[in-house]
Design a protein around this motif. Structure first.
Motif, short mmCIF file in Angstrom:
data_model
loop_
_atom_site.label_atom_id
_atom_site.label_comp_id
_atom_site.label_asym_id
_atom_site.label_seq_id
_atom_site.Cartn_x
_atom_site.Cartn_y
_atom_site.Cartn_z
N GLU A 1 0.73 -1.64 -0.27
CA GLU A 1 -0.29 -0.13 0.22
C GLU A 1 1.49 1.22 0.42
N LEU A 2 1.87 1.28 0.27
CA LEU A 2 2.78 2.62 0.44
C LEU A 2 2.84 2.76 -0.78
N ARG A 3 3.42 4.85 -0.80
CA ARG A 3 2.98 5.46 -1.87
C ARG A 3 3.98 6.39 -2.57
N SER A 4 4.97 5.57 -3.94
CA SER A 4 6.23 6.87 -3.95
C SER A 4 5.54 8.10 -3.78
N GLY A 5 6.77 8.87 -3.46
CA GLY A 5 6.37 9.72 -3.20
C GLY A 5 5.99 10.72 -2.15
N VAL A 6 5.15 9.78 -1.50
CA VAL A 6 4.58 10.48 -0.47
C VAL A 6 4.55 9.54 0.95
N ASP A 7 4.47 8.07 0.65
CA ASP A 7 5.22 7.73 1.60
C ASP A 7 6.97 7.37 1.53
N ILE A 8 7.11 7.23 0.07
CA ILE A 8 8.46 6.10 -0.02
C ILE A 8 9.22 7.28 -1.14
N GLY A 9 10.42 8.11 -1.10
CA GLY A 9 11.47 8.92 -1.74
C GLY A 9 12.81 8.02 -2.73
N PRO A 10 12.87 9.06 -3.30
CA PRO A 10 13.33 7.83 -4.19
C PRO A 10 15.07 7.88 -3.34
N PHE A 11 16.10 7.03 -4.21
CA PHE A 11 17.59 7.48 -3.48
C PHE A 11 18.32 8.34 -3.44
N THR A 12 19.14 8.40 -1.90
CA THR A 12 19.78 9.95 -2.52
C THR A 12 20.78 9.87 -3.03
N SER A 13 21.54 9.01 -3.25
CA SER A 13 23.03 8.49 -3.94
C SER A 13 22.94 7.59 -4.70
N PRO A 14 23.28 7.64 -5.93
CA PRO A 14 22.14 6.21 -7.14
C PRO A 14 23.19 5.45 -6.94
N ALA A 15 24.75 5.70 -6.48
CA ALA A 15 25.24 3.92 -5.95
C ALA A 15 24.88 3.33 -5.15
N GLN A 16 23.32 4.00 -3.98
CA GLN A 16 22.83 2.84 -2.73
C GLN A 16 22.10 1.78 -3.57
N ALA A 17 21.58 2.62 -4.67
CA ALA A 17 20.07 1.58 -5.98
C ALA A 17 20.95 0.21 -6.00
N ALA A 18 22.10 0.48 -6.48
CA ALA A 18 22.76 -0.09 -6.51
C ALA A 18 23.63 -1.45 -5.82
N VAL A 19 23.82 -0.82 -4.25
CA VAL A 19 24.01 -1.87 -3.63
C VAL A 19 22.80 -2.52 -3.21
N VAL A 20 21.68 -2.05 -3.55
CA VAL A 20 20.64 -2.30 -2.81
C VAL A 20 20.13 -3.45 -4.25
N GLN A 21 20.02 -3.62 -5.54
CA GLN A 21 19.82 -4.36 -6.75
C GLN A 21 20.60 -5.56 -6.51
N ARG A 22 21.76 -5.44 -5.88
CA ARG A 22 22.73 -6.46 -5.77
C ARG A 22 22.79 -7.25 -4.84
N HIS A 23 21.82 -7.17 -3.21
CA HIS A 23 21.40 -7.53 -2.67
C HIS A 23 20.46 -7.75 -2.67
N LEU A 24 19.10 -7.99 -3.60
CA LEU A 24 17.57 -8.40 -4.55
C LEU A 24 18.21 -9.80 -5.46
N ASP A 25 19.29 -9.18 -6.61
CA ASP A 25 18.82 -9.84 -7.63
C ASP A 25 19.97 -11.55 -6.57
N ASP A 26 20.65 -11.07 -5.64
CA ASP A 26 21.17 -12.12 -4.93
C ASP A 26 20.78 -13.15 -4.42
N ALA A 27 19.68 -12.30 -3.11
CA ALA A 27 18.45 -13.39 -2.52
C ALA A 27 17.65 -14.20 -3.84
N LEU A 28 17.16 -13.90 -4.26
CA LEU A 28 16.48 -13.62 -5.38
C LEU A 28 17.00 -15.22 -6.47
N THR A 29 18.56 -14.65 -6.86
CA THR A 29 18.93 -16.07 -7.53
C THR A 29 19.60 -17.20 -6.43
#
Length: 489
Positions: free
Chosen positions: A293-321
């Motif tokens: 139910e969380l709303r983008s831009g209202v409840d959750i903003g973007p990453f402040t650092s683009p580099a942080q998005a890459a870290v989270v994506q790596r953790h997510l991909d590793d878990a799903l794999t």
């Protein structure tokens, strides 16, 4: 805090409109020198005068709250509600520490404790460190910068703040307010990259650092080489334990806010949850529903650092794999994601993620939950949910973390009387707490003779008579039974 928050340091001026303007790193030493020159007069003021200056600054922050919050939202992408938390938090710290400062900084006269001290006047005075360097990350630019600056200023220190190069504007604008109220020049800001942070660490007398464990080790190395004190708040991999007698609805709400607030970019975010089997299904179901139910831009903003998005994506991909399943999300690193079927072979369970990713693990009992919660190189804070207060406290005492919240999340951040410090790789020392002002002082012991004899009993020349007198007096004062007091044994 997050591993990507390594860029620390720079000289910055504010142009009056809140924009941080970088200066060469070499100018940091000049700023520190100017602060050092003004600090003795600041320290010589009565505590009540420093409290009055902080009160005027508090009023300035209230008057400029909306402008500072707008700058925060522009730089960090925070939702308005989250940006609105930082100024009131700082103001609460000003009010609290201002009340405590007079007592903490007052001279103390200990009572003599034994034979050698009985003829001495004893005095303990608090002497501030001349210049404190506060080096802060990008996730809470104003809160973390001023939360440490306030008690240091009350202590009588001068303070230079080095914000992250990603978020200099709000901090520069806020610190420009110190000059706007006409206060003595004992608070300034320097903005820039890693080399500027290094310059701050090389020139101040006390280093307060918030950032990654990697950068924290470098800061600690500089402090050790220079023999100056440092306090470090570093990364976290905070665990939440949900026991079988917990209020599942409240626990689920807490888990979602604890994991997703500030887009998960908090050192004390809930980054892994261990749930007893009896309530696991109900908990996971409600967490998934709430996160969806969380709303983008209202409840959750973007990453402040683009580099942080890459870290989270790596953790997510590793878990799903490795076999994890996403009940919510799983496609975008900056969207709320709830994972199940995770284990400690996955990066999302062992490394700091610093993003809106919440892995949930089923456990057999509280012993397994505690064992897994402690299976981490971090130990910043943790959460325990249980309907039995004594059981919750028993579990909390077994968790290796500097703070534990019971049936709540982030509560330790809002209790200024409590110290905030990490164990293991999560830090060194603590920020805040009821004695926060004294942290930035060096106790100085001043001892004077009550009676000025020509020579003391312990001075030259040594004689059998003096030794016998000393032996007799020390027994009379130090022994706790008649036989030893009079040498009958």
């Amino acid at each position: 805090m997050a591993p990507q928050r390594d860029g620390q340091g720079a000289q910055a001026r504010s142009d009056g409109r809140g924009r941080g303007v970088n200066d060469p790193a070499e100018t940091v030493s000049g700023v520190v020198a100017q602060l050092r020159a003004g600090q003795p007069a600041w320290a010589a003021l009565p505590v009540s005068s420093r409290v009055r200056w902080l009160a005027r600054y508090r009023d300035w922050l209230w008057d400029n709250q909306s402008r500072l919050e707008d700058l925060l939202m522009q730089e960090t992408g925070k939702p308005a509600t989250e940006a609105g938390l930082e100024i009131p938090y700082v103001i609460e710290a000003i009010n609290y520490h201002s009340r405590r400062a007079p007592r903490l900084l007052a001279d103390r006269r200990p009572h003599p404790h034994g034979m050698l001290a009985i003829t001495k006047r004893q005095l303990i005075v608090q002497r501030p460190y001349p210049v404190v360097g506060v080096i802060t990350p990008w996730n809470f630019p104003l809160g973390l910068s001023l939360l440490d600056a306030v008690p240091a200023l009350l202590a009588g220190c001068a303070v230079v703040v080095k914000p992250s190069e990603l978020t200099p504007s709000a901090v520069s604008a806020a610190i420009a307010g110190w000059a706007d109220i006409g206060a003595p020049r004992v608070l300034d800001v320097v903005c820039g990259g890693r080399e500027h942070g290094a310059a701050v660490a090389d020139s101040v007398d006390f280093i307060q650092f918030t950032g990654s464990a990697r950068a924290g080790r470098a800061i600690a190395g500089v402090a050790a080489e220079r023999l100056v004190p440092c306090a470090l708040e570093l990364g976290g991999k905070d665990a939440m334990i949900v026991l079988d007698d917990a209020d599942v609805s409240r626990a689920a709400n807490a888990a979602v806010w604890g994991a997703m607030a500030n887009c998960g970019q908090m050192c004390v975010s809930v980054e892994r949850v261990y749930v007893e089997s009896a309530v696991y299904d109900a908990f996971v179901s409600q967490v998934a529903a709430n996160a969806a139910e969380l709303r983008s831009g209202v409840d959750i903003g973007p990453f402040t650092s683009p580099a942080q998005a890459a870290v989270v994506q790596r953790h997510l991909d590793d878990a799903l794999t490795r076999g994890a399943r996403a009940l919510v999300g799983g496609h975008r690193s900056d969207g709320p994601t709830v994972l199940i079927d995770t284990d400690h072979d996955m990066l999302c369970m062992t490394e700091e993620t610093f993003g809106p990713l919440l892995p949930v693990v089923r456990v057999a009992d509280e012993d397994e939950a505690v064992r897994l919660a402690n299976d981490s190189r971090y130990g910043l804070s943790a959460v325990v949910f249980s309907g039995d207060r004594r059981r919750a406290e028993r579990v909390a005492r077994r968790i290796d973390a500097g703070s534990v919240n019971i049936n709540d999340v982030f509560a330790n951040l809002f209790t200024l009387t409590m110290p905030q410090g990490g164990w293991k790789e999560s830090g060194l020392g603590a920020r805040g707490g009821s004695d926060a002002v004294a942290k930035f002082c060096r106790p100085q012991a001043i001892v004077a003779s009550r009676v000025a004899f020509t020579r003391e009993l312990t001075w030259y020349p040594y004689t059998p008579l003096r030794r016998a007198v000393m032996r007799c007096v020390s027994r009379l004062i130090g022994a706790r039974d008649v036989r030893r007091r009079f040498g009958w044994r």
